[in-house]
Design a protein around this motif. Structure first.
Motif, short mmCIF file in Angstrom:
data_model
loop_
_atom_site.label_atom_id
_atom_site.label_comp_id
_atom_site.label_asym_id
_atom_site.label_seq_id
_atom_site.Cartn_x
_atom_site.Cartn_y
_atom_site.Cartn_z
N PHE A 151 -0.98 5.11 11.02
CA PHE A 151 0.00 5.86 10.22
C PHE A 151 0.90 4.89 9.45
CE2 PHE A 151 3.63 8.68 9.46
CZ PHE A 151 2.98 9.85 9.09
N ASP A 152 1.40 3.86 10.13
CA ASP A 152 2.25 2.85 9.48
C ASP A 152 1.45 2.02 8.48
OD1 ASP A 152 4.50 3.64 10.77
OD2 ASP A 152 4.57 1.99 12.20
N GLU A 153 0.19 1.76 8.82
CA GLU A 153 -0.63 0.93 7.93
C GLU A 153 -0.79 1.60 6.57
OE1 GLU A 153 -5.04 -1.15 7.92
OE2 GLU A 153 -4.03 -0.76 9.83
N ILE A 154 -0.94 2.90 6.54
CA ILE A 154 -1.06 3.62 5.26
C ILE A 154 0.24 3.52 4.48
CG2 ILE A 154 -1.41 5.88 4.20
CD1 ILE A 154 -3.92 4.55 5.40
N MET A 155 1.35 3.57 5.18
CA MET A 155 2.65 3.43 4.51
C MET A 155 2.78 2.07 3.84
SD MET A 155 5.92 1.88 5.15
CE MET A 155 6.24 1.87 6.92
N ILE A 156 2.32 1.03 4.52
CA ILE A 156 2.42 -0.32 3.96
C ILE A 156 1.46 -0.50 2.80
CG2 ILE A 156 2.19 -2.79 4.48
CD1 ILE A 156 4.62 -1.23 5.73
N LYS A 157 0.29 0.11 2.86
CA LYS A 157 -0.64 0.04 1.74
C LYS A 157 -0.06 0.75 0.51
CE LYS A 157 -3.59 -2.30 4.09
NZ LYS A 157 -3.62 -3.78 3.89
N ARG A 158 0.69 1.82 0.76
CA ARG A 158 1.38 2.49 -0.35
C ARG A 158 2.38 1.55 -1.00
NH1 ARG A 158 5.38 6.13 2.10
NH2 ARG A 158 6.67 4.26 1.92
N GLU A 159 3.18 0.87 -0.19
CA GLU A 159 4.17 -0.07 -0.72
C GLU A 159 3.49 -1.22 -1.45
OE1 GLU A 159 8.08 0.97 0.70
OE2 GLU A 159 6.54 1.93 -0.51
N LEU A 160 2.34 -1.64 -0.94
CA LEU A 160 1.58 -2.72 -1.59
C LEU A 160 1.20 -2.33 -3.02
CD1 LEU A 160 -0.09 -5.36 -1.66
CD2 LEU A 160 -1.96 -4.08 -0.56
N ARG A 161 0.68 -1.12 -3.17
CA ARG A 161 0.25 -0.69 -4.51
C ARG A 161 1.43 -0.59 -5.47
NH1 ARG A 161 -3.86 4.32 -4.53
NH2 ARG A 161 -3.58 3.94 -6.78
N VAL A 162 2.55 -0.13 -4.98
CA VAL A 162 3.74 -0.03 -5.85
C VAL A 162 4.22 -1.44 -6.22
CG1 VAL A 162 6.12 0.79 -6.05
CG2 VAL A 162 4.41 2.21 -4.91
N LEU A 163 4.22 -2.36 -5.26
CA LEU A 163 4.60 -3.74 -5.56
C LEU A 163 3.69 -4.34 -6.62
CD1 LEU A 163 5.30 -5.04 -1.93
CD2 LEU A 163 6.95 -5.07 -3.81
N GLN A 164 2.41 -4.08 -6.53
CA GLN A 164 1.46 -4.60 -7.51
C GLN A 164 1.72 -4.02 -8.90
OE1 GLN A 164 -2.06 -3.45 -5.33
NE2 GLN A 164 -2.46 -5.55 -4.64
N MET A 165 2.09 -2.75 -8.95
CA MET A 165 2.41 -2.12 -10.23
C MET A 165 3.67 -2.74 -10.84
SD MET A 165 1.54 1.88 -9.35
CE MET A 165 1.68 2.46 -11.05
N ILE A 166 4.65 -3.03 -10.00
CA ILE A 166 5.89 -3.65 -10.49
C ILE A 166 5.62 -5.06 -10.98
CG2 ILE A 166 8.18 -4.47 -9.80
CD1 ILE A 166 8.17 -2.09 -7.78
N GLN A 167 4.77 -5.79 -10.25
CA GLN A 167 4.42 -7.13 -10.68
C GLN A 167 3.77 -7.10 -12.06
OE1 GLN A 167 1.11 -9.29 -8.79
NE2 GLN A 167 2.47 -11.05 -8.61
N GLN A 168 2.90 -6.12 -12.28
CA GLN A 168 2.25 -5.99 -13.57
C GLN A 168 3.28 -5.73 -14.67
OE1 GLN A 168 -0.69 -2.78 -14.02
NE2 GLN A 168 -2.05 -4.26 -15.00
N LYS A 169 4.26 -4.89 -14.37
CA LYS A 169 5.32 -4.63 -15.35
C LYS A 169 6.11 -5.90 -15.64
CE LYS A 169 6.30 0.31 -14.81
NZ LYS A 169 6.37 0.70 -16.23
N MET A 170 6.40 -6.67 -14.60
CA MET A 170 7.15 -7.91 -14.79
C MET A 170 6.35 -8.92 -15.61
SD MET A 170 9.22 -8.45 -11.21
CE MET A 170 10.15 -9.84 -11.86
N ASN A 171 5.03 -8.90 -15.45
CA ASN A 171 4.19 -9.81 -16.23
C ASN A 171 4.34 -9.53 -17.72
OD1 ASN A 171 3.21 -11.02 -13.93
ND2 ASN A 171 1.32 -9.84 -13.87
N PHE A 172 4.61 -8.26 -18.06
CA PHE A 172 4.70 -7.85 -19.46
C PHE A 172 6.15 -7.66 -19.92
CE2 PHE A 172 0.37 -6.56 -18.37
CZ PHE A 172 -0.34 -7.03 -19.47
N ARG A 173 7.10 -8.27 -19.20
CA ARG A 173 8.51 -8.01 -19.52
C ARG A 173 8.94 -8.58 -20.88
NH1 ARG A 173 8.31 -11.68 -15.38
NH2 ARG A 173 9.31 -13.71 -15.65
N ASN A 174 8.20 -9.53 -21.42
CA ASN A 174 8.53 -10.07 -22.74
C ASN A 174 7.60 -9.55 -23.83
OD1 ASN A 174 10.68 -11.60 -21.81
ND2 ASN A 174 9.41 -13.38 -21.37
N VAL A 175 6.87 -8.47 -23.51
CA VAL A 175 5.92 -7.89 -24.47
C VAL A 175 6.44 -6.53 -24.92
CG1 VAL A 175 3.55 -7.18 -24.88
CG2 VAL A 175 4.02 -9.07 -23.30
N TYR A 176 6.44 -6.32 -26.24
CA TYR A 176 6.91 -5.07 -26.83
C TYR A 176 5.77 -4.44 -27.61
CZ TYR A 176 11.51 -6.71 -25.46
OH TYR A 176 12.58 -7.14 -24.74
#
Length: 382
Positions: A151-176
């Motif tokens: 049950f906890d492992e699924i919660m952490i995998k959820r957080e992992l995916r959101v972290l990866q999405m945020i990292q992708q956004k940060m990669n493009f922070r200087n792109v318009y």
């Protein structure tokens, strides 16, 4: 709020009762790092936040949970939506029960001072502490996390995916990004902004630089014109065939354009450069990799493209025009192509851009390029 993704294990019976426990979670970026809850006992990271009480507003719950878990004081006016994640699985506490949780994620800023933590027994047992870490550190820890508690492992995998999405956004922070329909002035704006801010301009069809090296099996639509022997075939296609081809070309363009951007952003000298892009990347993908303040939709009356297509001196357009004049029935060829243009520049496509959620700049013949840049400057908060 936009749904980012769903996790549905389908390990339950459809007849089971549903227990719903929505939550609010904070994304607190501090420079290139992020503030997270770290479990010293279990060695994972999670976003500060937790369950929303029955009588509680989501934002109120966010502020309360962040203060209790990590002692950070959220600045209310800084809160902005990121997206939600729906998690659904068999409950680990009750038989014949489905655990369903909509997790609402918000970007927010916090005050400099810290309050004391107010942890419940579960949080104390997990040894929750505040850590401000590089995203890569948190992603690696959660990616490697394994537990006997599924049950906890699924919660952490959820957080992992959101972290990866945020990292992708940060990669493009200087792109318009600039998107929209034809004749709206996208490439002109991209070029002008790059000149004003000493940035990089990726103008219309910047994916063409990769065209010579593309595999025709992997990119059959992009390479169609590259490998075409008789261009009369191109103009003889039906509107249905052409529209389908344009749709598939856009999908392939997105893959190539993202590759070009990622390669460009890996270059050390590009890290501080602003990049302006006239792009084919879809609205759906832009929502994932960018922010509303980094995307502009530019729109022109769809009929302009139909009426003026052959008026422009562009070599490509004049080449197509001459091909049509060579057809046995030139007028029929021209009428067919105008029907193609009408479908490509349909009201449906126009409204999809208009209702994308990104800010729109409409074509205005009375507005100067400088005035259009000022509008873009405000939207991009440059």
């Amino acid at each position: 709020m936009e749904r980012l993704f769903e996790i549905d294990l389908k390990d339950y019976k459809k007849t089971d009762e549903i227990f719903r426990r929505p939550s609010a979670r904070a994304i607190i970026l501090q420079g290139d790092k992020i503030a997270l809850v770290y479990s010293k006992k279990e060695k994972y990271y999670k976003f500060p936040g937790g369950g929303i009480h029955n009588d509680e507003d989501k934002v109120e719950a966010l502020i309360r949970e962040v203060r209790e878990e990590v002692g950070m004081l959220v600045i209310p006016e800084s809160i902005r939506e990121f997206g939600s994640v729906l998690r659904r699985q068999k409950s680990d506490e009750s038989e014949n029960t489905i655990f369903e949780q909509e997790n609402y994620y918000y970007f927010c800023n916090v005050e400099n001072q810290l309050a004391s933590q107010e942890l419940d027994e579960y949080e104390k047992e997990a040894e929750f502490v505040l850590r401000v870490v590089d995203l890569k550190v948190a992603i690696q820890a959660n990616d490697e996390y394994q537990s006997d508690n599924f049950f906890d492992e699924i919660m952490i995998k959820r957080e992992l995916r959101v972290l990866q999405m945020i990292q992708q956004k940060m990669n493009f922070r200087n792109v318009y990004f600039v998107i929209g329909n034809a004749y709206a002035g996208k490439s002109t704006l991209v070029k002008n902004l790059a000149e004003r801010y000493q940035g990089i301009a990726l103008e219309e069809n910047y994916h063409d630089k990769k065209l010579p090296e593309l595999d025709s099996k992997e990119f059959p639509n992009l390479t169609y014109t590259r490998d075409l022997q008789d261009w009369h075939e191109f103009i003889r296609r039906t509107p249905e065939e052409y529209v389908r081809w344009i749709h598939d070309v856009a999908k392939e363009c997105e893959i190539i354009e993202l590759q070009i951007l990622e390669e460009l952003l890996k270059e050390p000298e590009m890290r501080e450069k602003i990049i302006f892009v006239d792009t084919n990347i879809s609205i759906e993908t832009l929502r994932k990799i960018s922010d509303k303040s980094h995307v502009i939709v530019m729109l022109a009356d769809p009929q302009i493209s139909v009426r003026r297509f052959f008026d422009r001196p562009d070599p490509e357009k004049q080449f197509l025009y001459q091909l049509m004049l060579e057809e046995p029935d030139p007028q029929a060829a021209l009428d067919n192509y105008r029907e193609i243009l009408t479908r490509i520049n349909s009201k449906e496509n126009y409204e999809k851009f208009e209702k994308s959620g990104f800010q729109v700049i409409y074509r205005n013949e009375d507005r100067t390029q400088e005035e259009t840049m000022e509008l873009a400057k405000g939207i991009f908060t440059l």
